[in-house]
Design an enzyme around this catalytic site. Sequence first.
Site, PDB file in Angstrom:
ATOM      1  N   LYS A 210     -11.035  -6.415  -3.779  1.00  0.00           N
ATOM      2  CA  LYS A 210     -11.334  -7.648  -3.065  1.00  0.00           C
ATOM      3  C   LYS A 210     -12.816  -7.973  -3.260  1.00  0.00           C
ATOM      4  O   LYS A 210     -13.682  -7.130  -3.062  1.00  0.00           O
ATOM      5  CB  LYS A 210     -11.025  -7.468  -1.574  1.00  0.00           C
ATOM      6  CG  LYS A 210     -10.728  -8.743  -0.833  1.00  0.00           C
ATOM      7  CD  LYS A 210     -10.155  -8.439   0.550  1.00  0.00           C
ATOM      8  CE  LYS A 210      -9.761  -9.724   1.268  1.00  0.00           C
ATOM      9  NZ  LYS A 210      -9.161  -9.456   2.580  1.00  0.00           N
TER      10      LYS A 210
ATOM     11  N   GLU B 287       3.204 -10.405  14.369  1.00  0.00           N
ATOM     12  CA  GLU B 287       3.085 -11.101  15.647  1.00  0.00           C
ATOM     13  C   GLU B 287       4.227 -10.756  16.604  1.00  0.00           C
ATOM     14  O   GLU B 287       4.013 -10.633  17.820  1.00  0.00           O
ATOM     15  CB  GLU B 287       3.033 -12.612  15.418  1.00  0.00           C
ATOM     16  CG  GLU B 287       1.800 -13.096  14.675  1.00  0.00           C
ATOM     17  CD  GLU B 287       1.957 -13.053  13.156  1.00  0.00           C
ATOM     18  OE1 GLU B 287       1.010 -13.477  12.467  1.00  0.00           O
ATOM     19  OE2 GLU B 287       3.013 -12.598  12.680  1.00  0.00           O
TER      20      GLU B 287
ATOM     21  N   ARG C 297       5.311 -17.584  15.540  1.00  0.00           N
ATOM     22  CA  ARG C 297       6.145 -16.605  14.848  1.00  0.00           C
ATOM     23  C   ARG C 297       6.723 -15.565  15.799  1.00  0.00           C
ATOM     24  O   ARG C 297       7.505 -14.709  15.381  1.00  0.00           O
ATOM     25  CB  ARG C 297       5.328 -15.928  13.743  1.00  0.00           C
ATOM     26  CG  ARG C 297       4.613 -16.906  12.828  1.00  0.00           C
ATOM     27  CD  ARG C 297       3.860 -16.225  11.713  1.00  0.00           C
ATOM     28  NE  ARG C 297       4.759 -15.821  10.647  1.00  0.00           N
ATOM     29  CZ  ARG C 297       4.356 -15.215   9.525  1.00  0.00           C
ATOM     30  NH1 ARG C 297       3.091 -14.938   9.343  1.00  0.00           N
ATOM     31  NH2 ARG C 297       5.219 -14.889   8.593  1.00  0.00           N
TER      32      ARG C 297
END
Length: 623
Positions: A279, A364, A392
């Site tokens: 990353k 979630e 969600r």
Amino acid sequence: MPYPLLNTIESPADLRSLGTGKLVQLAHELREFLIETVSTTGGHLSAGLGTVELTIALHQVYHTPEDRLVWDIGHQAYPHKILTGRREAMRRLRRQNGLSGFLSREESEYDAFGAGHSSTSISAALGMAIAAARDRSGRKTVAIIGDGAMTAGMAFEALNNAGAMDCDLLVILNDNEMSISPNQGAMHNYLARILSSRFYTGVREGSKSILNNLPGAREFLGRWEEHMKGMVMPGTLFEELGFNYIGPIDGHDLPTLLTTLRNLREIKGPQFLHVVTQKGKGYHPAEEDPCNYHGVPPFDRQTGAQQTVAASKTYTRVFGDWLCDMAEADERLTGITPAMCEGSGLTAFSEKYPERYFDVGIAEQHALTFAAGLACEGLKPVVAIYSTFLQRAYDQLIHDIALQDLDVTLAIDRAGLVGADGATHAGVFDLAFLRCVPNMVIMSPADEHECRQMLTTAYRHVGPAAVRYPRGTGPGVQPGDDLEALALGKAEVCRRGSRVAILAFGSCVGAALDAAETLDASVINMRFIKPLDEAAILAAANSHDRLVTVEEHALAGGAGSAVNEVLAAHRCRCPVLNLGIPDRFIEHGSHEWQLAQCGLDADGILRAIEAFMADDGLTTSQT
């Protein structure tokens, strides 16, 4: 810097004739161009820097857009945008009438599936792969999912389903949280070439066919292959799910990527390729702090210094400070986030109270039921979650928390329009889906100090309670250090005027007050959406000619609808104008521009009320 090769790439077809050496040069130019453009526009940087080589290899091997590349979210897909005819448009990324920061089917035929929330790619790609099999088109389908997205249950539901189906699907895990040491990298790259080659797969399938009729031989071969792979690579889980696992391989080694993808393109059935990327690759500040450069404002390309925000505290910071203060006052408090520690303001809390901090990943649903379990045992969970992500976990909110009337506090960040993040991240539906749920208490602050008071009110309320607050800063009313609560369900009269009363909710109070000065209107800061201050509503209706509700939320089912229900229940005939977000998705742009588009700035509110005062007084909704 100049981009002599990148400037010749108008579509993926232009790079398919390039040799490996040219592709390596293209990767360098692509990475530099990405840094240049995002430093100007802001946006997501680290993840895209890590997918440069993977993106080039995918578009070189696969015949896009006929072959489908399904990217998970949009963070890792900026290089994909650049190579698919949107290079110059990147200079207006996330701006009004510019490119979306996420993937959009309307924006490009190369965006096979729109994605702003994570962990959807495998499910969508499986559907596309099944469709390709049905029409015998030979079309290939690839899902590229980030490692963070693999923490979501939906990703494993899709893997479980896909592994049991006889369809051609390649899932690529872009693992950008690990590094490959040189020795392991060479071995893994070698194994990837062997395990994805036609020779290996031919022997593998042929041996199964030959040994199929020999007692015990096929089972022995399967066990031997499983154990050999398990010794050298972490793919046993994916093999058990029905995938042929390849990797991990170095996601910045273009020759290996190209060879492996070419081999995998010809293999039938569900395939799983594990690619390890860095990353922030190629930009030192992002390599050193990839989290900080995940999503960035405009920054100085040379130094990496990011543009500073306003000096006043953001609502997120107000929440983070409150959380630490309340945790010091009450040892029962626990903080929960679904993979949004920095974004939700939990960094200081996680460092100060690590034993009471839980990052459950991009999960979630689990976050809310986990909180429910904590509440069952007498703890006081606070779930920090974006409004758009709370969607969600709706079943868990209803069934696991509200139905059992459990003591869970929801700190709902990014409520309302969210500017450059656009429609995928707009938190404009939470009031509608929260206020219909029994046992819920819902609040929305007009300023930073009120936000702190509401968080205390929600926390001290015994039962489920939510505080929804917007992105960024408010009017600048700095909160104190106290933990003062508000009277439950009581509104506040901010201005007394004549003829018209504006019932303002949350972030709209300031604009309502500005408009009221010209109109000489009354303004009531409603504070609570549930329970509503019915007495204040009826008093305003009886003392004014007309009422106006204003909210930064969808009109359908929102706070204005709740006010209408109160008036209807009491047979009050006072004309009402509801102002809010219309029944459409609002595109990305500045937050100020979005509010103006919806008529929710001071000028828009003023014009709407003046027109309302001039008409026949029928109840109406307007944006």
